[in-house]
Design a protein around this motif. Structure first.
Motif, PDB file in Angstrom:
ATOM      1  N   SER A   1     117.438  41.478  76.072  1.00 40.90           N
ATOM      2  CA  SER A   1     116.382  42.437  76.458  1.00 40.90           C
ATOM      3  C   SER A   1     116.710  43.814  75.871  1.00 40.90           C
ATOM      4  O   SER A   1     117.877  44.243  75.862  1.00 40.90           O
ATOM      5  N   LEU A   2     115.677  44.514  75.396  1.00 41.71           N
ATOM      6  CA  LEU A   2     115.862  45.825  74.792  1.00 41.71           C
ATOM      7  C   LEU A   2     115.997  46.876  75.885  1.00 41.71           C
ATOM      8  O   LEU A   2     115.142  46.990  76.763  1.00 41.71           O
ATOM      9  N   ASN A   3     117.096  47.582  75.841  1.00 38.64           N
ATOM     10  CA  ASN A   3     117.362  48.618  76.824  1.00 38.64           C
ATOM     11  C   ASN A   3     117.460  49.952  76.079  1.00 38.64           C
ATOM     12  O   ASN A   3     118.317  50.141  75.209  1.00 38.64           O
ATOM     13  N   ALA A   4     116.543  50.887  76.434  1.00 41.77           N
ATOM     14  CA  ALA A   4     116.499  52.176  75.732  1.00 41.77           C
ATOM     15  C   ALA A   4     117.789  52.952  75.887  1.00 41.77           C
ATOM     16  O   ALA A   4     118.239  53.642  74.964  1.00 41.77           O
ATOM     17  N   ALA A   5     118.415  52.826  77.060  1.00 41.52           N
ATOM     18  CA  ALA A   5     119.656  53.569  77.292  1.00 41.52           C
ATOM     19  C   ALA A   5     120.754  53.115  76.345  1.00 41.52           C
ATOM     20  O   ALA A   5     121.547  53.918  75.849  1.00 41.52           O
ATOM     21  N   LEU A   6     120.787  51.797  76.077  1.00 40.12           N
ATOM     22  CA  LEU A   6     121.810  51.270  75.171  1.00 40.12           C
ATOM     23  C   LEU A   6     121.525  51.672  73.722  1.00 40.12           C
ATOM     24  O   LEU A   6     122.440  51.844  72.915  1.00 40.12           O
ATOM     25  N   VAL A   7     120.223  51.797  73.412  1.00 38.04           N
ATOM     26  CA  VAL A   7     119.859  52.144  72.036  1.00 38.04           C
ATOM     27  C   VAL A   7     120.248  53.588  71.713  1.00 38.04           C
ATOM     28  O   VAL A   7     120.807  53.878  70.644  1.00 38.04           O
ATOM     29  N   PHE A   8     119.976  54.466  72.640  1.00 34.32           N
ATOM     30  CA  PHE A   8     120.207  55.890  72.360  1.00 34.32           C
ATOM     31  C   PHE A   8     121.579  56.382  72.818  1.00 34.32           C
ATOM     32  O   PHE A   8     121.982  57.484  72.458  1.00 34.32           O
TER      33      PHE A   8
ATOM     34  N   PRO B   1     125.149  54.839  72.573  1.00 35.62           N
ATOM     35  CA  PRO B   1     126.072  53.755  72.185  1.00 35.62           C
ATOM     36  C   PRO B   1     127.301  53.652  73.078  1.00 35.62           C
ATOM     37  O   PRO B   1     127.920  52.581  73.154  1.00 35.62           O
ATOM     38  N   GLU B   2     127.665  54.742  73.785  1.00 38.98           N
ATOM     39  CA  GLU B   2     128.859  54.670  74.640  1.00 38.98           C
ATOM     40  C   GLU B   2     128.663  53.698  75.809  1.00 38.98           C
ATOM     41  O   GLU B   2     129.633  53.309  76.462  1.00 38.98           O
ATOM     42  N   TYR B   3     127.414  53.287  76.098  1.00 39.16           N
ATOM     43  CA  TYR B   3     127.159  52.325  77.167  1.00 39.16           C
ATOM     44  C   TYR B   3     127.330  50.881  76.712  1.00 39.16           C
ATOM     45  O   TYR B   3     127.298  49.953  77.532  1.00 39.16           O
ATOM     46  N   LEU B   4     127.448  50.684  75.407  1.00 42.01           N
ATOM     47  CA  LEU B   4     127.519  49.309  74.901  1.00 42.01           C
ATOM     48  C   LEU B   4     128.761  48.573  75.386  1.00 42.01           C
ATOM     49  O   LEU B   4     128.686  47.412  75.808  1.00 42.01           O
ATOM     50  N   LEU B   5     129.901  49.225  75.325  1.00 44.83           N
ATOM     51  CA  LEU B   5     131.139  48.563  75.733  1.00 44.83           C
ATOM     52  C   LEU B   5     131.142  48.200  77.222  1.00 44.83           C
ATOM     53  O   LEU B   5     131.470  47.056  77.577  1.00 44.83           O
TER      54      LEU B   5
END
Length: 379
Positions: free
Chosen positions: A66-73, A75-79
């Motif tokens: 699922s596309l999450n805007a927070a993860l897109v903008f 990147p520190e949330y990816l890990l």
């Protein structure tokens, strides 16, 4: 020839040898049985938990794609997000992993039970010897294990090849089916293949378990000399045991001789047997035997009795019966109560006469000794 036969391992392992092997961690183990048990548990776990695992993985796949805007903008949330998904995947498969862990831990115990052996954990530098390692590589056991591995590979590979060939047309049709139909269809094919392979592994385990038990017993077999040596260590050296028995008899004889002065009467044969009796009205239910003996020992009993003014009564049938059927420090049998009572009555009357005078008691004769208790009576 006899010495050579004594050095051949022809005897079955003793209980002590088997126990020592367990203490050293030498147990019969079958890797084929362990493999079968783990795969069977894995298949059963997937059968029972398949629905929950598939639903959890579908949800995890949906959340991950699922596309999450927070993860897109950001990147520190990816890990952290990847960490959360990994933990979720772990929780989904945790029941199955725990089941496999338990089965992997307990399956080796099915053959020889559980044992904890610190000796098996001790380092053995002999195992680091390269020449010993080469010898083990070309040993009979290694060749048998190699033959087993080849046979297992041929059997399992043959079963897998047969399943693939049998379902070759179904595999071709999978590409033309919709995912909703193709996935269950593929699952059925894989499940059939799994069951067939499990059947082959079961056959291998049925053959391997008796073989491992036989090999374990053969490895622990003993020579006749080892059996004799173990018997000496367990039961003791015959010479030492004989010496101990001799010392025990001597100590028992001394205790017996020391108890004669406490007796009330000595019944004799008159020369072949002598039995010393003691009775206390306050502390004894029946008279007991404090000493007995034959021939020279009987003569010594009479001698000590004379020195201590113990009455000596000649009653051959009673003396023989007491010697045959009475043990030291044990009560006389009920069948001899009447005869011994007459003897003790005579002794007590004799004491009263020696102390106060009066009539001298009559010596008891024809004592009622049952014929079956008198070893001198011929049947």
């Amino acid at each position: 020839m006899a010495e050579d036969s004594d050095l051949e391992k022809t005897e079955q392992p003793s209980e002590r040898r088997l126990e020592q092997a367990r203490e050293e961690g030498q147990l019969a183990r079958s890797r084929e049985l362990n493999t079968f048990a783990i795969l069977l548990a894995g298949g059963a776990g997937l059968w029972l938990m398949g629905a929950s695992i598939s639903s959890g993985m579908l949800k995890l796949l949906h959340d991950g794609l699922s596309l999450n805007a927070a993860l897109v903008f950001k990147p520190e949330y990816l890990l952290p997000h990847l960490y959360e998904m990994s933990v979720s995947a772990l929780w989904i498969f945790l029941p199955l992993l725990l089941l496999l862990l338990v089965v992997a831990g307990f399956s080796p115990m099915m053959l020889s039970g559980w044992v904890f052996s610190p000796k098996a954990l001790e380092p053995k530098f002999s195992r680091m010897n390269p020449f010993s390692g080469i010898a083990r590589m070309f040993s009979t056991h290694s060749l048998i294990e190699l033959a087993k591995a080849i046979a297992k590979a041929v059997l399992i590979g043959g079963i897998g090849g047969w399943i693939i060939w049998k379902n070759r047309e179904a595999y071709l049709f999978l590409s033309s089916e919709s995912p909703v139909v193709a996935i269950p269809h593929l699952a059925n094919i894989l499940w059939s293949c799994f069951l067939a392979i499990m059947g082959g592994l079961a056959l291998i385990a049925v053959i391997d378990v008796p073989f491992q038990l036989y090999e374990h017993t053969k490895k622990l077999k003993m020579t006749k000399e080892e059996v004799r040596q173990e018997a000496k260590e367990t039961e003791g050296n015959p010479e030492i045991k004989g010496r101990l028995r001799s010392m025990q008899r001597e100590m028992a004889r001394r205790r017996m001789m020391a108890a004669i002065p406490t007796a009330d009467v000595v019944v004799t044969n008159p020369t072949h047997y002598a039995v010393a009796l003691k009775y206390n009205e306050n502390g004894m239910r029946a008279p007991i035997v404090v000493a007995k003996g034959t021939h020279l020992l009987a003569a010594r009993i009479r001698e000590i009795a004379t020195e201590n003014n113990i009455p000596i009564l000649e009653a051959p049938p009673l003396a023989r019966a007491l010697y045959k059927h009475c043990e030291l420090e044990q009560s006389i049998p009920e069948a001899l109560y009447n005869a011994v009572a007459q003897v003790l009555a005579y002794v007590f009357q004799l004491r009263a006469y020696n102390k106060s005078g009066g009539y001298y008691p009559d010596l008891p004769t024809e004592l009622p000794v049952p014929a079956e208790l008198d070893p001198g009576v011929q049947p």
